[in-house]
Motif scaffolding. Structure first.
Motif, short mmCIF file in Angstrom:
data_model
loop_
_atom_site.label_atom_id
_atom_site.label_comp_id
_atom_site.label_asym_id
_atom_site.label_seq_id
_atom_site.Cartn_x
_atom_site.Cartn_y
_atom_site.Cartn_z
N UNK A 97 0.69 -1.31 0.10
CA UNK A 97 -0.13 -0.14 0.16
C UNK A 97 0.79 1.18 0.08
N UNK A 98 2.13 1.22 0.38
CA UNK A 98 2.93 2.43 0.51
C UNK A 98 4.13 1.99 -0.15
N UNK A 99 4.83 3.31 -0.66
CA UNK A 99 6.00 3.32 -1.17
C UNK A 99 7.19 3.23 -0.37
N UNK A 100 8.58 3.15 -0.47
CA UNK A 100 9.40 2.90 0.25
C UNK A 100 10.41 4.27 -0.14
N UNK A 101 11.79 4.16 0.34
CA UNK A 101 12.58 5.44 -0.01
C UNK A 101 12.90 5.76 -1.34
N UNK A 102 12.97 4.99 -2.06
CA UNK A 102 13.22 5.24 -3.51
C UNK A 102 11.95 5.75 -4.21
N UNK A 103 12.45 6.23 -5.21
CA UNK A 103 11.17 6.95 -6.13
C UNK A 103 9.92 6.07 -6.26
N UNK A 104 10.03 4.71 -6.65
CA UNK A 104 8.88 4.00 -7.03
C UNK A 104 8.99 2.62 -6.10
N UNK A 105 9.88 2.75 -5.11
CA UNK A 105 10.21 1.40 -4.45
C UNK A 105 9.01 1.24 -3.50
N UNK A 106 9.07 -0.18 -3.06
CA UNK A 106 8.08 -0.89 -1.87
C UNK A 106 8.40 -0.61 -0.65
N UNK A 107 7.40 -0.20 0.22
CA UNK A 107 7.49 -0.32 1.71
C UNK A 107 7.22 -1.81 2.00
N UNK A 108 8.16 -2.71 2.31
CA UNK A 108 7.53 -4.10 2.72
C UNK A 108 6.64 -4.19 3.84
N UNK A 109 6.72 -3.26 4.79
CA UNK A 109 6.00 -3.28 6.05
C UNK A 109 4.47 -3.09 5.52
#
Length: 285
Positions: A97-109
């Motif tokens: 549901x959320x992005x990670x630190x990169x521009x299109x990366x995944x937040x695994x949590x």
């Protein structure tokens, strides 16, 4: 009732809204799924489908909280709710549901889970027509997450389906990047020559399916020789039989390939019967 979805600890009937337009999976495709089958009160290899869903999630960089055993237990519960006469598709899914630190990366949590089980009648068994896809090929592991049953892989296959339907076939044979046979747009493929069943060797460009692997095991156990190897497109032109394996239709004969008319053959019929017999050992209700 034709659909049950387990979401946030509860069963819901129908097609509940689970995503919003800002969810990562909604617009960036970070979603995986798997598909099992249940029919006649049996659920062949639902444990393997549950395990592959978890593996696919991890391959895509997701962090699944549900275990394969938990997914299997929920799957069996849903099958029992529908009853032994229902023909069902069993689809666990994970997405971000959320992005990670990169521009299109995944937040695994931010990984979420649902299990959708719905009525999906099995094909009538009369057979399929196949043509050779000319406009698409399977991606390589370097260009797509081919080790996962990831939703982002399917638009390419749907392009192949559009081509093949326009040419009057029901499904298409897709080649890999080197021009060898990989699979159909939605299933694995076998050909038979001189009593030997032959299927493309898993080379990382397509999923070696659970039904495919089970069919190989069953045929070998019955004394039929099965070869997993590179298959050239021209071999389909002279095959004695062609059949497909996959979750949607299990083992299906091919009755036309391009301009060739084919008949369901003894190896394909044997594979289908062996699979039916195996499925009935996996009773749920």
């Amino acid at each position: 009732m034709d659909t049950l979805t387990f979401w946030e600890g509860k069963w819901h009937e129908g097609n509940p809204a689970l995503m919003g337009p800002r969810d990562h999976a909604f617009w960036l495709g970070s979603i995986v799924f798997d598909g099992g089958r249940a029919y006649e009160g049996c659920g062949p290899d639902l444990d393997l489908h549950a395990a592959r869903a978890v593996r696919s999630a991890r391959t895509l960089g997701l962090q699944p909280a549900q275990t394969a055993d938990e997914i299997l237990a929920l799957s069996k519960e849903a099958v029992r709710r529908f009853g032994s006469k229902a023909e069902l598709y069993v689809r666990p899914m994970f997405w971000a549901t959320k992005g990670g630190p990169g521009p299109i990366s995944i937040d695994p949590t931010s990984t979420r889970f649902c299990l959708c089980v719905y009525v999906s009648p099995l094909p009538n068994g009369q057979g399929l027509s196949l043509g050779l896809c000319r406009t698409i090929r399977r991606p390589t592991p370097e260009s797509a997450p081919t080790a996962a049953k990831a939703s982002c892989l399917y638009p390419n296959s749907s392009r192949g389906v559009a081509e093949i339907l326009a040419r009057g076939f029901q499904n298409g044979v897709v080649l890999d990047a080197l021009g060898n046979v990989a699979e159909t747009c939605s299933s694995n493929i076998f050909l038979v020559k001189d009593g030997v069943a032959i299927t493309p060797i898993a080379n990382g460009t397509f999923l070696a399916g659970i039904t495919r692997n089970r069919t190989i095991q069953l045929l070998r156990g019955s004394g039929t020789r099965v070869e997993e190897r590179t298959v050239l497109p021209g071999e389909l032109d002279s095959a004695d039989e062609i059949f497909t394996t996959g979750n949607a239709g299990k083992v299906q004969p091919v009755i036309r390939y391009e301009s060739r008319e084919l008949q369901p053959g003894p190896i394909g019929r044997k594979a289908a019967q062996l699979y039916r017999d195996y499925a009935h050992t996996q009773r749920i209700c």
